[in-house]
Design a protein around this motif. Structure first.
Motif, PDB file in Angstrom:
ATOM      1  N   GLY A 269     -45.213  25.867  -7.445  1.00 31.43           N
ATOM      2  CA  GLY A 269     -45.303  27.297  -6.693  1.00 31.43           C
ATOM      3  C   GLY A 269     -44.266  27.678  -5.808  1.00 31.43           C
ATOM      4  O   GLY A 269     -44.111  28.818  -5.227  1.00 31.43           O
ATOM      5  N   GLY A 270     -43.362  26.651  -5.435  1.00 35.21           N
ATOM      6  CA  GLY A 270     -42.292  26.765  -4.614  1.00 35.21           C
ATOM      7  C   GLY A 270     -41.720  25.541  -4.059  1.00 35.21           C
ATOM      8  O   GLY A 270     -42.103  24.483  -4.572  1.00 35.21           O
ATOM      9  N   THR A 271     -40.870  25.619  -3.097  1.00 36.38           N
ATOM     10  CA  THR A 271     -40.151  24.438  -2.567  1.00 36.38           C
ATOM     11  C   THR A 271     -40.568  23.713  -1.464  1.00 36.38           C
ATOM     12  O   THR A 271     -40.164  22.849  -0.694  1.00 36.38           O
ATOM     13  CB  THR A 271     -38.666  24.599  -2.256  1.00 36.38           C
ATOM     14  OG1 THR A 271     -38.537  25.659  -1.518  1.00 36.38           O
ATOM     15  CG2 THR A 271     -37.888  25.100  -3.781  1.00 36.38           C
ATOM     16  N   SER A 272     -41.748  24.443  -0.795  1.00 37.02           N
ATOM     17  CA  SER A 272     -41.939  23.882   0.635  1.00 37.02           C
ATOM     18  C   SER A 272     -42.878  22.544   0.285  1.00 37.02           C
ATOM     19  O   SER A 272     -43.427  22.284  -0.737  1.00 37.02           O
ATOM     20  CB  SER A 272     -42.897  24.725   1.247  1.00 37.02           C
ATOM     21  OG  SER A 272     -44.137  24.896   0.688  1.00 37.02           O
ATOM     22  N   GLU A 273     -42.564  21.578   1.369  1.00 39.93           N
ATOM     23  CA  GLU A 273     -43.278  20.319   1.299  1.00 39.93           C
ATOM     24  C   GLU A 273     -44.822  20.293   1.108  1.00 39.93           C
ATOM     25  O   GLU A 273     -45.424  19.669   0.172  1.00 39.93           O
ATOM     26  CB  GLU A 273     -42.952  19.489   2.545  1.00 39.93           C
ATOM     27  CG  GLU A 273     -41.499  19.660   2.890  1.00 39.93           C
ATOM     28  CD  GLU A 273     -40.917  20.563   3.521  1.00 39.93           C
ATOM     29  OE1 GLU A 273     -41.473  21.534   3.969  1.00 39.93           O
ATOM     30  OE2 GLU A 273     -39.816  20.573   3.464  1.00 39.93           O
ATOM     31  N   ASP A 274     -45.384  21.255   1.825  1.00 42.44           N
ATOM     32  CA  ASP A 274     -46.903  21.556   1.657  1.00 42.44           C
ATOM     33  C   ASP A 274     -47.245  21.971   0.107  1.00 42.44           C
ATOM     34  O   ASP A 274     -48.295  21.246  -0.303  1.00 42.44           O
ATOM     35  CB  ASP A 274     -47.624  22.697   2.576  1.00 42.44           C
ATOM     36  CG  ASP A 274     -47.402  22.214   3.954  1.00 42.44           C
ATOM     37  OD1 ASP A 274     -47.312  21.124   4.315  1.00 42.44           O
ATOM     38  OD2 ASP A 274     -47.762  23.153   4.790  1.00 42.44           O
ATOM     39  N   LEU A 275     -46.707  22.713  -0.504  1.00 44.50           N
ATOM     40  CA  LEU A 275     -46.957  22.963  -1.879  1.00 44.50           C
ATOM     41  C   LEU A 275     -46.719  21.706  -2.929  1.00 44.50           C
ATOM     42  O   LEU A 275     -47.696  21.507  -3.662  1.00 44.50           O
ATOM     43  CB  LEU A 275     -45.917  24.243  -2.293  1.00 44.50           C
ATOM     44  CG  LEU A 275     -46.309  25.484  -1.737  1.00 44.50           C
ATOM     45  CD1 LEU A 275     -45.051  26.571  -2.058  1.00 44.50           C
ATOM     46  CD2 LEU A 275     -47.562  26.119  -2.195  1.00 44.50           C
ATOM     47  N   LEU A 276     -45.599  20.953  -2.489  1.00 39.52           N
ATOM     48  CA  LEU A 276     -45.584  19.981  -3.580  1.00 39.52           C
ATOM     49  C   LEU A 276     -46.714  18.653  -3.186  1.00 39.52           C
ATOM     50  O   LEU A 276     -47.219  18.112  -4.095  1.00 39.52           O
ATOM     51  CB  LEU A 276     -44.084  19.268  -3.073  1.00 39.52           C
ATOM     52  CG  LEU A 276     -43.009  19.789  -4.026  1.00 39.52           C
ATOM     53  CD1 LEU A 276     -42.465  21.140  -3.633  1.00 39.52           C
ATOM     54  CD2 LEU A 276     -41.874  18.983  -4.343  1.00 39.52           C
ATOM     55  N   VAL A 277     -46.935  18.654  -1.781  1.00 42.35           N
ATOM     56  CA  VAL A 277     -47.925  17.556  -1.740  1.00 42.35           C
ATOM     57  C   VAL A 277     -49.200  17.765  -2.216  1.00 42.35           C
ATOM     58  O   VAL A 277     -49.861  17.096  -2.817  1.00 42.35           O
ATOM     59  CB  VAL A 277     -48.044  17.571   0.059  1.00 42.35           C
ATOM     60  CG1 VAL A 277     -49.193  16.771   0.240  1.00 42.35           C
ATOM     61  CG2 VAL A 277     -46.802  16.690   0.626  1.00 42.35           C
ATOM     62  N   GLN A 278     -49.725  19.243  -1.928  1.00 46.17           N
ATOM     63  CA  GLN A 278     -50.950  19.585  -2.732  1.00 46.17           C
ATOM     64  C   GLN A 278     -51.027  19.583  -3.978  1.00 46.17           C
ATOM     65  O   GLN A 278     -51.886  19.139  -4.775  1.00 46.17           O
ATOM     66  CB  GLN A 278     -51.125  21.025  -2.152  1.00 46.17           C
ATOM     67  CG  GLN A 278     -51.496  21.312  -0.797  1.00 46.17           C
ATOM     68  CD  GLN A 278     -52.675  20.548  -0.378  1.00 46.17           C
ATOM     69  OE1 GLN A 278     -53.674  20.377  -0.770  1.00 46.17           O
ATOM     70  NE2 GLN A 278     -52.518  19.835   0.944  1.00 46.17           N
ATOM     71  N   ALA A 279     -49.909  19.754  -4.976  1.00 44.59           N
ATOM     72  CA  ALA A 279     -49.604  19.647  -6.184  1.00 44.59           C
ATOM     73  C   ALA A 279     -49.884  18.460  -6.587  1.00 44.59           C
ATOM     74  O   ALA A 279     -50.731  18.139  -7.506  1.00 44.59           O
ATOM     75  CB  ALA A 279     -48.424  20.273  -6.599  1.00 44.59           C
ATOM     76  N   MET A 280     -49.422  17.494  -5.993  1.00 45.11           N
ATOM     77  CA  MET A 280     -49.651  16.074  -6.294  1.00 45.11           C
ATOM     78  C   MET A 280     -50.943  15.458  -6.101  1.00 45.11           C
ATOM     79  O   MET A 280     -51.707  14.851  -6.883  1.00 45.11           O
ATOM     80  CB  MET A 280     -48.607  15.269  -5.504  1.00 45.11           C
ATOM     81  CG  MET A 280     -47.203  15.407  -5.858  1.00 45.11           C
ATOM     82  SD  MET A 280     -45.999  14.515  -5.060  1.00 45.11           S
ATOM     83  CE  MET A 280     -44.359  15.354  -5.574  1.00 45.11           C
ATOM     84  N   ILE A 281     -51.495  16.005  -5.074  1.00 43.55           N
ATOM     85  CA  ILE A 281     -52.921  15.706  -4.625  1.00 43.55           C
ATOM     86  C   ILE A 281     -53.882  16.116  -5.751  1.00 43.55           C
ATOM     87  O   ILE A 281     -54.624  15.343  -6.264  1.00 43.55           O
ATOM     88  CB  ILE A 281     -53.277  15.934  -3.180  1.00 43.55           C
ATOM     89  CG1 ILE A 281     -52.473  15.294  -2.172  1.00 43.55           C
ATOM     90  CG2 ILE A 281     -54.863  15.960  -2.995  1.00 43.55           C
ATOM     91  CD1 ILE A 281     -52.761  15.881  -0.905  1.00 43.55           C
ATOM     92  N   LYS A 282     -53.748  17.249  -6.168  1.00 40.70           N
ATOM     93  CA  LYS A 282     -54.571  18.190  -7.131  1.00 40.70           C
ATOM     94  C   LYS A 282     -54.415  17.191  -8.529  1.00 40.70           C
ATOM     95  O   LYS A 282     -55.149  17.007  -9.073  1.00 40.70           O
ATOM     96  CB  LYS A 282     -54.256  19.532  -7.079  1.00 40.70           C
ATOM     97  CG  LYS A 282     -55.019  20.148  -8.034  1.00 40.70           C
ATOM     98  CD  LYS A 282     -54.766  21.715  -8.236  1.00 40.70           C
ATOM     99  CE  LYS A 282     -55.447  22.498  -9.190  1.00 40.70           C
ATOM    100  NZ  LYS A 282     -55.283  24.159  -9.293  1.00 40.70           N
TER     101      LYS A 282
END
Length: 287
Positions: A269-282
């Protein structure tokens, strides 16, 4: 409204940002997980200058990373028409940067001609990395929550643009959705094409080693369709193994493209580090 042809940019700045367009060799992969580890291993395919924030975020969680850029950024020459747009920067009511590369190269170029930015000019950044570049140049950009052309087009200040002159800083080629929609809304749109995306000339051995290592759960972080196309080409005979690794991408449009190529894709849902980290954790917790 075509992108101008290639040549070499000048740079006589007192203040200079890190260059984003020099070819970078892929870093060698150093596996550190064992079969009992819970860490992830993430392949980051962004151009080297844009990859650092992602790498730091993943490494901060103890994850293994491999920086393997699938795009090289080659600057384009300033044609007479493009130079005229630079010289007339103050005639535009808004300037839109659609990538970090466009922001880096564009501001470096514009600052050669404009030691002070025009007043009452709106600046737009497609995502947080692009916005960070603009902030470093003392500009206050507006940024959408969705980090793509559709997100920009959803901003309130880009709805009523009849008769307004807008300048888009971008790379050669790519989607035309932003320009076309702004034209439909009545804006007068020019483009300043600043770079060309090319296939990096690097060894693919680190990629093949990373794909062969089965000691950790893997993800591939993808930020553009062009980068994914190049990754597929660079994987060569290992393409089937590549497609077995889930992708984490930055938009729904990119997720749909990846799926059409046979990949499993998670939209962060975007390029921010937090978004990518949360996507991988989920993704890891549900798989």
């Amino acid at each position: 409204m075509r992108c101008e042809g290639p040549s070499r940019m000048q740079s006589s700045l007192v203040k200079r940002l890190p260059t984003c367009c020099l070819p970078k060799a892929a870093k060698k992969y150093s596996p550190g997980c064992t079969m009992t580890d819970t860490c992830l291993s993430v392949l980051v395919t962004r151009p080297a200058a844009q990859a650092e924030s992602w790498l730091r975020a993943f490494q901060a969680r103890g994850w293994q990373t491999l920086s393997f850029p699938t795009l090289d950024i080659q600057p384009l020459e300033l044609s007479p028409q493009a130079k005229n747009r630079v010289l007339n920067l103050d005639q535009y009511q808004g300037v839109i940067c659609i990538s970090g590369n466009a922001a880096n190269l564009g501001l470096e170029l514009l600052a050669d001609y404009w030691p002070q930015w025009p007043v009452q000019q709106l600046w737009y950044a497609v995502g947080p990395a692009t916005a960070e570049v603009l902030l470093e140049w003392q500009l206050q950009p507006e940024m959408p929550r969705r980090h793509d052309s559709e997100g920009l087009l959803g901003l309130a200040s880009l709805q009523q643009v009849q008769g307004r002159r807008l300048l888009i800083l971008k790379g050669e080629g790519g989607r035309t959705t932003l320009r076309d929609t702004l034209l439909e809304r009545g804006a007068l749109v020019d483009e300043l094409c600043l770079y060309r995306r090319t296939l990096p000339e690097v060894s693919t051995e680190p990629l093949h080693h990373w794909l062969a290592d089965t000691r950790s759960r893997k993800y591939i972080a993808i930020s553009s369709g062009a980068g994914l196309k190049n990754l597929m080409q660079m994987a060569a005979e290992h393409l089937d193994r590549l497609k077995s690794v889930p992708l984490v991408v930055v938009s729904q449009r990119l997720a749909e493209f990846a799926q059409s190529q046979g990949f499993s894709a998670i939209n962060a849902g975007g390029t921010s580090e937090d978004l990518l980290v949360q996507a991988m954790i989920k993704g890891s917790s549900t798989s």
